[in-house]
Design an enzyme around this catalytic site. Structure first.
Site, short mmCIF file in Angstrom:
data_model
loop_
_atom_site.label_atom_id
_atom_site.label_comp_id
_atom_site.label_asym_id
_atom_site.label_seq_id
_atom_site.Cartn_x
_atom_site.Cartn_y
_atom_site.Cartn_z
N HIS A 32 0.84 -1.21 0.00
CA HIS A 32 0.00 0.00 0.00
C HIS A 32 0.87 1.26 0.00
O HIS A 32 0.58 2.23 -0.71
CB HIS A 32 -0.87 0.05 1.26
CG HIS A 32 -1.89 -1.04 1.38
ND1 HIS A 32 -1.95 -1.89 2.47
CD2 HIS A 32 -2.90 -1.42 0.56
CE1 HIS A 32 -2.96 -2.73 2.32
NE2 HIS A 32 -3.54 -2.48 1.16
N LYS A 35 -15.72 -8.10 4.38
CA LYS A 35 -14.54 -8.42 5.19
C LYS A 35 -14.80 -8.19 6.67
O LYS A 35 -15.33 -7.14 7.05
CB LYS A 35 -13.35 -7.55 4.75
CG LYS A 35 -12.77 -7.96 3.41
CD LYS A 35 -11.53 -7.14 3.09
CE LYS A 35 -10.96 -7.51 1.73
NZ LYS A 35 -9.91 -6.59 1.30
N ARG A 59 -2.29 -5.77 -8.44
CA ARG A 59 -1.09 -6.60 -8.26
C ARG A 59 -0.96 -7.66 -9.34
O ARG A 59 0.12 -7.97 -9.80
CB ARG A 59 -1.14 -7.29 -6.89
CG ARG A 59 -0.91 -6.38 -5.73
CD ARG A 59 -1.37 -7.01 -4.46
NE ARG A 59 -2.79 -7.35 -4.55
CZ ARG A 59 -3.55 -7.70 -3.54
NH1 ARG A 59 -3.04 -7.78 -2.34
NH2 ARG A 59 -4.82 -7.98 -3.71
N SER A 107 -2.82 -8.00 2.93
CA SER A 107 -3.01 -7.86 4.38
C SER A 107 -3.39 -9.19 5.02
O SER A 107 -3.00 -9.48 6.16
CB SER A 107 -4.11 -6.83 4.67
OG SER A 107 -3.76 -5.59 4.13
O1 PNS Z 1 -8.73 -2.76 0.50
P1 PNS Z 1 -10.03 -3.22 -0.09
O2 PNS Z 1 -10.71 -4.18 0.86
O3 PNS Z 1 -9.90 -3.79 -1.47
O4 PNS Z 1 -10.93 -1.90 -0.18
C1 PNS Z 1 -12.28 -2.00 -0.54
C2 PNS Z 1 -12.99 -0.63 -0.43
C3 PNS Z 1 -12.99 -0.13 1.02
C4 PNS Z 1 -12.30 0.37 -1.30
C5 PNS Z 1 -14.42 -0.89 -0.94
O5 PNS Z 1 -15.03 -1.90 -0.21
C6 PNS Z 1 -15.28 0.37 -0.88
O6 PNS Z 1 -15.18 1.22 -1.74
N1 PNS Z 1 -16.15 0.45 0.16
C7 PNS Z 1 -17.09 1.53 0.34
C8 PNS Z 1 -18.47 1.10 -0.19
C9 PNS Z 1 -18.48 1.15 -1.71
O7 PNS Z 1 -18.49 2.21 -2.30
N2 PNS Z 1 -18.41 -0.03 -2.32
C10 PNS Z 1 -18.25 -0.17 -3.76
C11 PNS Z 1 -19.55 -0.24 -4.48
S1 PNS Z 1 -19.22 -0.53 -6.16
#
Ligand code: PNS
Length: 165
Positions: free
Chosen positions: A17, A41, A90, A128
């Site tokens: 990150h 998650k 990645r 992670s």
């Molecule tokens: O590190 P991650 O788990 O890949 O991050 C995921 C994250 C937090 C970016 C994603 O779950 C997110 O954007 N969450 C907020 C809710 C949302 O907008 N979801 C996407 C709908 S298409």
């Protein structure tokens, strides 16, 4: 002024990150690292703990701040007037999910583009979940996360195991 948003669960933040953050800073004038919730998650660290861990990990980075993101990323990006959402890619396995998310976000907020950045290939296997698995079994995570994160992981697993005793 170009502002980027780098969203993620960051449970916890890794060198992968941080590599993306450094690359994004070469492109954007300002970067917001947004701590989000991924309903799929179950996180080890609370949102507040992740916020504090990220803040410490990026304290020496210029023009970068951490924010808590509640609700949809598309709405958050609009609220903070971001030009782009940054996501790390990645491997091909990341692509399909990222592609769907980027298109859904663009549908909800056509003003914000998603940009994909690739981390240094030495971090292409790193995530992670892997770091948590290693730390939970007493392995060393020094090459994967900064010292402060390693300490937070140690404390978390110590308190978890003492709760289970
Ligand atoms: O590190 P991650 O788990 O890949 O991050 C995921 C994250 C937090 C970016 C994603 O779950 C997110 O954007 N969450 C907020 C809710 C949302 O907008 N979801 C996407 C709908 S298409």
């Amino acid at each position: 002024m170009k502002r980027g948003v780098y969203p993620g669960t960051f449970d916890p933040i890794t060198y992968g990150h941080l590599d993306i953050i450094k690359r994004a800073l070469d492109i954007f004038d300002e970067l917001i690292v947004a701590i989000g919730e991924n309903p799929a998650k179950n996180t080890l660290f609370s949102a507040e703990e992740r916020f504090n861990i990220v803040r410490e990990a990026i304290e020496d980075y210029p023009n970068t701040k951490v924010m808590m993101m509640e609700g949809l990323l598309a709405h958050f990006a609009d609220e903070v007037q971001a030009s782009a959402i940054i996501r790390g890619l990645r491997a091909l396995s990341d692509f399909e999910h990222e592609f769907q998310m980027a298109l859904a976000n663009r549908k909800m907020n056509p003003r914000t583009e998603t940009i994909f950045l690739m981390p240094n290939e030495k971090y292409s296997y790193l995530n992670s979940t892997m770091v948590k698995t290693i730390a939970s079994m007493g392995g060393k995570v020094t090459s994967f996360v900064p010292k402060s994160v390693e300490k937070a992981l140690k404390e978390k697993y110590k308190s978890k195991s003492s709760k289970n005793e």
